[in-house]
Design a protein around this motif. Structure first.
Motif, short mmCIF file in Angstrom:
data_model
loop_
_atom_site.label_atom_id
_atom_site.label_comp_id
_atom_site.label_asym_id
_atom_site.label_seq_id
_atom_site.Cartn_x
_atom_site.Cartn_y
_atom_site.Cartn_z
N GLY A 34 0.83 -1.20 0.00
CA GLY A 34 0.00 0.00 0.00
C GLY A 34 0.86 1.24 0.00
O GLY A 34 1.96 1.26 -0.56
N LEU A 35 0.38 2.30 0.65
CA LEU A 35 1.11 3.56 0.71
C LEU A 35 2.11 3.57 1.86
O LEU A 35 1.88 2.95 2.89
N SER A 36 3.21 4.28 1.66
CA SER A 36 4.14 4.51 2.76
C SER A 36 4.57 5.97 2.74
O SER A 36 4.46 6.66 1.72
N TYR A 37 5.06 6.40 3.85
CA TYR A 37 5.52 7.77 4.06
C TYR A 37 6.81 7.96 3.27
O TYR A 37 7.78 7.24 3.47
N SER A 42 9.57 3.04 6.01
CA SER A 42 9.19 2.03 7.00
C SER A 42 7.83 2.33 7.61
O SER A 42 7.23 1.47 8.27
N VAL A 43 7.34 3.55 7.42
CA VAL A 43 6.01 3.93 7.93
C VAL A 43 5.00 3.59 6.84
O VAL A 43 4.83 4.33 5.88
N GLY A 77 11.61 11.76 13.15
CA GLY A 77 12.82 11.01 12.82
C GLY A 77 12.52 9.53 12.67
O GLY A 77 11.70 9.14 11.84
N ASP A 78 13.12 8.71 13.51
CA ASP A 78 12.91 7.26 13.48
C ASP A 78 11.92 6.79 14.53
O ASP A 78 11.93 5.62 14.94
N HIS A 79 11.04 7.70 14.99
CA HIS A 79 10.06 7.36 16.01
C HIS A 79 8.66 7.79 15.59
O HIS A 79 8.50 8.74 14.82
N ILE A 80 7.69 7.09 16.13
CA ILE A 80 6.29 7.52 16.02
C ILE A 80 5.92 8.10 17.38
O ILE A 80 6.25 7.53 18.42
N VAL A 81 5.24 9.22 17.35
CA VAL A 81 4.77 9.87 18.57
C VAL A 81 3.25 9.83 18.54
O VAL A 81 2.63 10.19 17.53
N LEU A 82 2.64 9.37 19.63
CA LEU A 82 1.19 9.32 19.74
C LEU A 82 0.73 10.37 20.73
O LEU A 82 1.25 10.43 21.86
N GLU A 83 -0.23 11.19 20.32
CA GLU A 83 -0.78 12.21 21.19
C GLU A 83 -2.30 12.10 21.21
O GLU A 83 -2.92 11.79 20.19
N ALA A 84 -2.87 12.33 22.39
CA ALA A 84 -4.33 12.32 22.55
C ALA A 84 -4.68 13.36 23.61
O ALA A 84 -3.82 13.73 24.43
N PRO A 85 -5.91 13.85 23.59
CA PRO A 85 -6.30 14.86 24.58
C PRO A 85 -6.06 14.38 26.01
O PRO A 85 -6.33 13.23 26.36
N PRO A 93 10.02 3.49 18.73
CA PRO A 93 10.78 3.41 17.48
C PRO A 93 9.97 2.79 16.35
O PRO A 93 9.18 1.87 16.57
N ILE A 94 10.17 3.32 15.16
CA ILE A 94 9.49 2.77 13.98
C ILE A 94 9.98 1.36 13.71
O ILE A 94 9.20 0.47 13.41
N LYS A 95 11.26 1.15 13.86
CA LYS A 95 11.83 -0.17 13.63
C LYS A 95 11.82 -0.92 14.97
O LYS A 95 12.66 -0.68 15.83
N ALA A 96 10.86 -1.82 15.13
CA ALA A 96 10.71 -2.56 16.38
C ALA A 96 11.75 -3.66 16.48
O ALA A 96 12.20 -4.19 15.46
#
Length: 108
Positions: A34-37, A42-43, A77-85, A93-96
């Motif tokens: 599918g689609l990637s960033y 890797s995203v 960078g090489d990380h995903i950051v999750l934010e919520a209210p 890290p993106i690469k687990a």
């Protein structure tokens, strides 16, 4: 050969984590998954999902938990950051690590 314009792409959104909010991107790569960033291939769209370890690894979706749509991922960078209210951001890290396998149950 004549080509006919059948539409225009006005926006590209990648959803790295199933049922979370998406990330608007200016460019994306297309491959067999599918689609990637484009800035970090890797995203991949819907590569990750949330599972409930207390329910035999069942995956979670907005159908069961509509507030999942409020969780906004971003790429740093090489990380995903999750934010919520009203929560502290979570960063991973993106690469687990390859030795962190978890069994899950999902339908296709």
């Amino acid at each position: 050969m004549t080509l006919n314009v059948v539409g225009t792409v006005s926006e590209i959104v990648i959803y790295p984590i199933k049922s979370f909010a998406g990330i608007k991107v200016n460019r994306a790569l297309i491959h067999k998954y599918g689609l990637s960033y484009a800035a970090n291939p890797s995203v991949i769209d819907r590569k990750w999902m949330c599972i409930d370890l207390n329910a035999n690894g069942s995956f979670q979706t907005q159908r069961q938990l509509p507030k999942m749509a409020l969780i906004k991922p971003s790429i740093d960078g090489d990380h995903i950051v999750l934010e919520a209210p009203n929560t502290t951001p979570i960063r991973f890290p993106i690469k687990a690590p390859t030795n962190n396998k978890i069994n899950s149950r999902q339908f296709i």
